[in-house]
Design an enzyme around this catalytic site. Structure first.
Site, PDB file in Angstrom:
ATOM      1  N   LYS A  62     -34.840   0.521  12.875  1.00 41.98           N
ATOM      2  CA  LYS A  62     -33.496  -0.126  13.369  1.00 41.98           C
ATOM      3  C   LYS A  62     -32.619  -0.512  12.044  1.00 41.98           C
ATOM      4  CE  LYS A  62     -32.473  -4.131  16.039  1.00 41.98           C
ATOM      5  NZ  LYS A  62     -33.039  -5.533  16.714  1.00 41.98           N
ATOM      6  N   SER A 137     -31.533  -6.280  21.116  1.00 46.01           N
ATOM      7  CA  SER A 137     -30.482  -5.704  20.413  1.00 46.01           C
ATOM      8  C   SER A 137     -31.074  -4.512  20.077  1.00 46.01           C
ATOM      9  CB  SER A 137     -30.285  -6.538  19.172  1.00 46.01           C
ATOM     10  OG  SER A 137     -31.462  -6.908  18.574  1.00 46.01           O
ATOM     11  N   SER A 161     -35.446  -8.879  21.462  1.00 48.02           N
ATOM     12  CA  SER A 161     -34.716  -7.692  21.218  1.00 48.02           C
ATOM     13  C   SER A 161     -35.627  -6.443  20.959  1.00 48.02           C
ATOM     14  CB  SER A 161     -34.114  -7.818  19.870  1.00 48.02           C
ATOM     15  OG  SER A 161     -32.982  -8.782  20.081  1.00 48.02           O
TER      16      SER A 161
END
Lengths: 468, 109, 470
Positions: A62, A137, A161
């Site tokens: 990420k 997210s 997330s």
């Protein structure tokens, strides 16, 4: 040999490498090829890494995780072009384990969001239905794993997330116990809540990756040693006590299709030998969201103060320092970070601290106590991960509060620092439904065991139907 | 469920709306130069969110200690042994402005 | 309200830079010497994702300082973020301590001619220093009208202990005495060089006044930018004078921060354009609390030497207060005691040590040898004494060679020289005879010069005095 990345699990990839049927570099190349072919539609990746550094199973990271020499933007314009000169501890541990980085995946800006629509670089699309969000997210990592563009990846979870995108994309994601995975080098959102965790196609892969990155880090004062990870094997849930918190499973806003899938999974758990019973977390659910949306923005408002145009990142033109800082931050931050910075600053400001932040920290204690009480009778608590299946792009983007409700079920356990595992448990209207398993602190092995057994019994196919 | 009701603008007895002046004050503290549009929009959004989160004040928690950390760790410290500092190239690798070996910024006054 | 007696009410805020090997929250080297920005890392540069890690030595030294200041050591101390924006603050917040500091509720006893004066120590807490910003262009480096600023992050992250006193200082002299004692305490703990000129000790003063005899606390102003104890005293005097003048003119004192410029003696208000900062303190989530184990606190307590104030009171009886203060605050009282034990006369030893050995490495001096020099101070030539005292701290020093020399005290030899000097300075002779007895030193000095320091100063002094009375 043409490697079909669509279905490949990390464990299978490891097998290929060990049997010398494919090298790490070949695998890495296969994923880059798949990305070239299919990521145009999905936009899981913000950038890829051409050279394979390592002979192990390639991994997606990420874009909040600092990777030395590779641009890291946290999904924001304020870090466009920022190339870290050091690795986050988790990235370094992957490197040491020989895992080549495939690329950096898309994220809501500064990990703030539940749909990845807040990325300054454009949203990611759900591989099950590209008109829908992948969750957030960490939508980039989750979508990449489901679309066969990575066998596994690392995400970050503050209020859900990791778990929520895994639910919406139909794969397995673990939010570890707070303190078991180092935050050093990970762009901070809310320091007392952020955790890095694995995302993969199945529970065993998750456990494997967790073992690689978890454990005390001298560079992060908030980390602890972890018990040795046991890769799950069994298919029975005999002796496992499963609690079903009433408020989590009956909350307003949970879609009927989600409830149905989760109920079926709970039934299955009974058949596998689990003792299933009801429990209550009354205030955790009722006050969890409010508590989170005070503490997280407050900490974020302070964590994001370093983006001032002085030492790295965007710098706007201005005659004076204060002007420069103000313009840089207005230009560089998107709407959601601005909202949260403003909210957090307000909650901490003179006269308001006790009523808002101070009070929220006390609610946190309440939530921890409620969960601890439940864990005296149960080993694992279950609920839906997300109240809904993947919603359409744009559907909630204009209404912040509606978006925040996506985290209703993931947030309470985060406030108590508890680990949570998402296991896909079925489909509703053709879209994945995720089952959330929550355990006490340091109970990852229990979650892996329960999750694995359920996964085997459920037989959910993590490859999106339209891609098969 | 309280939060959902707040999301649909259910006003309680005490309004917690934030005023435009307060928004400007907070923006100043946070060093954000907001446009007029942003100020107006944020005033509305923040009012709604504050309304929802101020729910926490319903609870009487006088006897409850705050949680700063989920774990009860103390005394996490390191020995006073120097490590290698960053080479200058790394220090300035992402610097917007550099003069010699110093970071250059517009003047503070 | 003229003719009223006023009492100054001063509280001091002192920042002590600890001389640990590494910074407070990262392991970059602490201290001068490196080129700009060469002692930095992602943590002290505030790079994304960087996290602080406490320096154990700094925590221990803070506790030790607290113990030396008679403070209560907090069973639980918590770091907090102080949020504001400035170029020298890379994270946009300073990690400090707020609600739960490491040390509270202490005191320092300051011996004065009219008894011991107790200065309360409200708190001593640990924090990190900011980096260094230099303003370039405009009016010679001052902030106003600069063209741009340059930042060096080497200093950023240095451990600082902030000590806050109560409003217990009531004169500039009080402040000076207190600061000297405080500094000596800190230096003897070995935790800092505590030098104002070098910035390892920084002092700000909060000053107000009140009618003598009242216990009210009026509006106070903060004074900054004073880099010696003398300037702190001068600044306090100037501010007290300014406030008294305002009150006596029927006006009010407005809370302000002032820079004191010692050169011109002026106070300049720092007109801050923006409202007072709201620092929005909250507990630092990247650090865990400090709960010092009881054994640690006791071990540190045992390492704290006897306080300078107590030593002053102890030896004051044998000398006088001023001499005692000089010896103790110069770290020379231990040497004095040992020299006296080695046979030197107490007052003479005190004089020699205080006047001639300030700044010397007292620990390197062999007391027995020094005692011999003290005993022979009038007998041997001045030049010999000077040279000996200059070398007394060197390893293996022996007084023997110097003791063999004899200063000339034969009046037959000295008289002609004295006569010559007196004849050559008729003006001074007249002045002396007119009452300026201090000029005796002038004549003695001239004779000593003539004899190349070989005369016995006492003999010369008596001769000169005799001749001048004639």
């Amino acid at each position: 040999m043409k490697i079909d990345t669509l279905r490949l699990t990390a464990e299978e990839a490891l097998g290929l490498i060990e049997r010398k049927e494919a090298s790490g570099a070949e695998l890495h190349r296969a994923y880059l090829d798949a990305i070239a072919e299919r990521d145009g539609e999905l936009h899981c990746y913000l950038r890829t890494v051409e050279a394979a550094e390592g002979e192990g199973v390639p991994i997606a990271l990420k874009d909040v995780i600092s990777t030395k020499g590779v641009e890291t933007t946290a999904g924001s314009r304020i870090l466009e072009g920022y190339v870290p000169v050091f690795d986050a501890t988790v990235a370094a541990r992957c490197r040491t384990a020989g895992l080549p980085t495939i690329g950096k995946t898309n994220t809501d800006e500064f990990a703030m969001g539940s749909s990845t629509e807040n990325s300054a670089y454009g949203p990611t699309h759900n591989p099950w239905d590209p008109t829908r969000v992948p969750g957030g997210s960490g939508g980039g990592t989750a979508a990449a794993v489901s679309a066969g563009l990575a066998p596994w990846g690392l995400g970050s979870d503050t209020g859900g997330s990791i778990k929520q995108p895994s639910a919406l994309c139909g794969n397995v994601g673990l939010r570890p116990t707070y303190g078991t995975v180092s935050r050093f080098g990970v762009v901070a959102f809310a320091s007392s809540l952020d955790q890095i965790g694995p995302v993969a196609k199945n529970v065993r892969d998750c456990a494997r990756l967790y073992a690689i990155v978890a454990g005390k880090d001298p560079a992060d004062s908030t980390t602890v040693d972890v018990p040795e990870v046991v890769l799950p094997e069994g298919e029975s849930l005999a002796g496992v006590r499963i609690g079903v918190p009433k408020e989590m499973n009956e909350a307003e806003g949970i879609e009927p299709g989600v409830t149905a899938a989760v109920q079926r999974a709970i039934e299955l758990a009974r058949e596998l030998g689990a003792e299933v019973g009801e429990c209550e977390l009354p205030r955790s659910v009722e006050y969890g969201l409010a508590c989170y949306y005070l503490i997280a923005p407050a900490e974020a408002s302070s964590n994001l103060a370093r983006y001032d145009g002085v030492r790295y990142g965007l710098r706007a033109d201005a005659e004076g320092y204060y002007e420069m800082v103000e313009r840089t931050r207005d230009a560089g931050f998107g709407d959601e970070p601005k909202r949260r910075i403003m909210l957090g600053t307000y909650a901490l400001s003179a006269g308001y601290y006790d009523a808002y932040y101070g009070q929220a920290q006390k609610v946190r204690t309440l939530i921890a106590r409620e969960h601890a009480a439940a864990f005296e009778r149960f080993d694992v608590l279950v609920s839906p991960t997300s109240p809904t299946v993947a919603f359409r792009l744009g559907e909630k983007a204009a209404d912040p509060l509606a978006m925040y409700l996506s985290d209703l079920l993931t947030i309470p356990s985060c406030m108590a620092g508890l680990p949570g595992l998402n296991v896909p448990c079925g489909l509703s209207e053709g879209l994945p439904v995720g089952l959330q398993l929550i355990g006490p602190q340091l109970s990852e092995n229990t979650l892996f065991k329960a999750g694995h057994a359920l996964e085997r019994a459920l037989g959910f196919d993590p490859v999106p139907e339209r891609l098969r | 469920m309280g939060f959902a009701r707040a999301a649909t603008r259910f006003w309680k007895d005490e309004h917690v709306a934030i005023t435009r002046e307060e928004v400007l004050h907070v923006a100043r503290l946070a060093r954000l130069e907001l446009t007029d549009d942003e100020v107006e929009r944020l005033t509305g959004e923040l009012s709604a969110i504050l309304e929802a989160v101020s729910k926490v004040s319903e609870l009487d928690l006088a006897d409850v200690p705050p949680t700063s950390h989920p774990l009860e760790l103390v005394n996490a410290w390191a020995e006073d042994e120097p490590h290698e500092s960053l080479p200058l190239d790394d220090v300035f690798a992402n610097a917007p402005a550099r003069e010699g070996d110093l970071f250059k910024v517009p003047p503070t006054a | 309200m003229t003719g009223h007696e006023w009492q100054p009410v001063v509280g001091l805020e002192i920042h002590v830079q600890l001389k640990t090997r590494t910074k407070m929250f990262c392991r970059c080297a602490n201290g001068y010497g490196g080129g700009e920005n060469t002692q930095t890392c992602p943590v002290c540069l505030g790079f994304p994702g960087a996290l602080p890690v406490m320096n154990r030595q700094a925590v221990e030294w803070t506790i030790k300082l607290g113990l030396a200041l008679d403070c209560e050591i907090a069973p639980r101390a918590v770091f907090a973020r102080k949020n504001y924006f400035y170029p020298d603050l890379p994270k946009g917040y300073q990690i400090s301590q707020y609600d739960l500091p490491s040390c509270t509720n202490g005191k320092v006893l300051v011996p004065t001619p009219d008894g011991d004066h107790e200065i309360g120590i409200v708190r001593a807490h640990l924090e990190e220093d900011a980096a260094k910003t230099t303003h370039v262009g405009g009016r010679t480096g001052r902030i106003g009208g600069a063209d741009y600023s340059l930042v060096d992050f080497n200093r950023g992250g240095t451990p600082l202990v902030e000590i806050v006193t109560g409003p217990d200082v009531h004169s500039s002299e009080d402040a000076r005495r207190f600061l000297q004692l405080l500094r000596q305490t800190i230096v003897e703990l070995g935790i800092s060089d505590a030098e104002m000129e070098k910035g390892t000790l920084r002092v700000d003063a909060n000053v107000s006044v009140r009618p003598a005899g009242s216990s009210e606390l009026r509006t106070r102003c903060e004074l900054k930018n004073m880099n010696s104890f003398r300037f702190v005293a001068q600044g306090i005097d100037a501010e007290v004078k300014r406030q008294i003048a305002l009150y006596e003119a029927g006006e009010e004192v407005v809370q302000e921060t002032y820079d004191f410029d010692a050169g011109s003696g002026t106070l300049t208000a720092r007109r801050s354009k923006e409202e007072a900062d709201d620092y929005r303190y909250f507990p630092e989530p990247d650090l865990v609390p400090v709960e010092p184990p009881a054994e640690l606190v006791e071990r540190l307590r045992a390492e704290v030497p006897e306080s300078p104030a107590r030593r002053i009171r102890r030896i004051e009886g044998e000398l006088d207060l001023d001499r005692a203060v000089v010896l103790v605050t110069g770290g020379l009282d231990g040497l004095w005691q040992e020299t006296v034990e080695a046979g030197a006369e107490r007052v003479a030893a005190a004089n020699v040590i205080a006047n001639r050995l300030a700044g010397a490495d007292a620990a390197a001096v062999e007391p027995a040898e020094l005692a011999k020099l003290v005993e022979a101070r009038d007998r041997i030539p001045r030049t010999a004494l000077d040279e000996a005292l200059g070398k007394v701290a060197e390893p293996g020093f022996s007084a023997a060679p110097y003791l063999e020399q004899e200063a000339v005290s034969d009046s037959a030899e000295l008289e002609p020289i004295v006569a010559r000097i007196l004849e050559a300075n008729p003006g001074q002779v007249a002045a002396y005879r007119g009452g300026k007895e201090g000029l005796l030193g002038f004549f003695v000095g001239q004779v000593m010069k003539e004899t190349g320091g070989k005369a016995n100063a006492r003999a010369v002094s008596e001769l000169v005095r005799e001749k001048l009375q004639a």
